[in-house]
Design a protein around this motif. Structure first.
Motif, mmCIF file in Angstrom:
data_model
loop_
_atom_site.group_PDB
_atom_site.id
_atom_site.type_symbol
_atom_site.label_atom_id
_atom_site.label_comp_id
_atom_site.label_asym_id
_atom_site.label_seq_id
_atom_site.Cartn_x
_atom_site.Cartn_y
_atom_site.Cartn_z
ATOM 1 N N ALA A 290 45.926 55.464 48.068
ATOM 2 C CA ALA A 290 45.918 56.799 47.466
ATOM 3 C C ALA A 290 44.538 57.210 46.983
ATOM 4 O O ALA A 290 44.326 58.376 46.649
ATOM 5 N N GLY A 291 43.621 56.231 46.935
ATOM 6 C CA GLY A 291 42.277 56.533 46.472
ATOM 7 C C GLY A 291 42.167 56.646 44.966
ATOM 8 O O GLY A 291 41.152 57.088 44.446
ATOM 9 N N ASN A 292 43.220 56.210 44.261
ATOM 10 C CA ASN A 292 43.217 56.356 42.810
ATOM 11 C C ASN A 292 42.594 55.186 42.069
ATOM 12 O O ASN A 292 42.207 55.322 40.910
ATOM 13 N N THR A 293 42.558 54.035 42.710
ATOM 14 C CA THR A 293 42.039 52.854 42.035
ATOM 15 C C THR A 293 41.031 52.129 42.913
ATOM 16 O O THR A 293 41.312 51.837 44.073
ATOM 17 N N LEU A 294 39.894 51.850 42.338
ATOM 18 C CA LEU A 294 38.828 51.083 42.992
ATOM 19 C C LEU A 294 38.828 49.685 42.405
ATOM 20 O O LEU A 294 39.034 49.525 41.200
ATOM 21 N N TYR A 295 38.613 48.698 43.241
ATOM 22 C CA TYR A 295 38.607 47.310 42.791
ATOM 23 C C TYR A 295 37.274 46.639 43.147
ATOM 24 O O TYR A 295 36.587 47.030 44.087
ATOM 25 N N LEU A 296 36.967 45.609 42.370
ATOM 26 C CA LEU A 296 35.868 44.709 42.711
ATOM 27 C C LEU A 296 36.345 43.298 42.439
ATOM 28 O O LEU A 296 36.492 42.892 41.286
ATOM 29 N N GLN A 297 36.621 42.573 43.504
ATOM 30 C CA GLN A 297 37.001 41.163 43.379
ATOM 31 C C GLN A 297 35.722 40.340 43.357
ATOM 32 O O GLN A 297 34.927 40.401 44.300
ATOM 33 N N MET A 298 35.542 39.584 42.291
ATOM 34 C CA MET A 298 34.327 38.797 42.119
ATOM 35 C C MET A 298 34.680 37.321 42.078
ATOM 36 O O MET A 298 35.398 36.881 41.180
#
Length: 125
Positions: free
Chosen positions: A73-81
């Protein structure tokens, strides 16, 4: 503009993992979004970006360890580190620009006009 709120920061030992999230209100799936970080006494640097077609880009210092993604949906951005290092310690912020864009290079701060407040990541040795 887009309203952005980050979460998921914290303290972790070297070698550990964290997943940052950035909830975007008023966003559309085809916006360019990115993660930046700033350590004390250092300039803000682009960490990872994702463009309107889903193409991702990473700073050399995080390639192979960090993964940027977003929900359909483009509502949440993630960064897996993963495999975090003490030098990853910084305030991490997400950013967006409310337009269709194609970017296949490491994000540049002056190309984004919406910013979150940031979430602190601390990695101890």
């Amino acid at each position: 503009q887009v309203q952005l709120v980050e979460s998921g920061g914290g303290s972790v030992q070297a070698g550990g993992s964290l997943r940052l999230s950035c909830v975007a209100s008023g966003s559309k799936y085809n916006y360019c979004m990115a993660w930046f970080r700033q350590a004390p006494g250092k300039e803000r640097e682009g960490v990872a970006g994702i463009d309107s077609l889903g193409t991702t880009s990473y700073a050399d210092s995080v390639k192979g360890r960090f993964t940027i993604s977003r929900d359909n949906a483009g509502n949440t951005l993630y960064l897996q580190m993963n495999s975090l290092k003490p030098e990853d310690t910084a305030m991490y912020s997400c950013a967006a620009v409310a337009m269709y864009c194609r970017r296949v290079y490491v994000p540049k701060a002056n190309e984004y006009n919406s910013w979150g407040q940031g979430t602190q990541v601390t990695v101890s040795s």
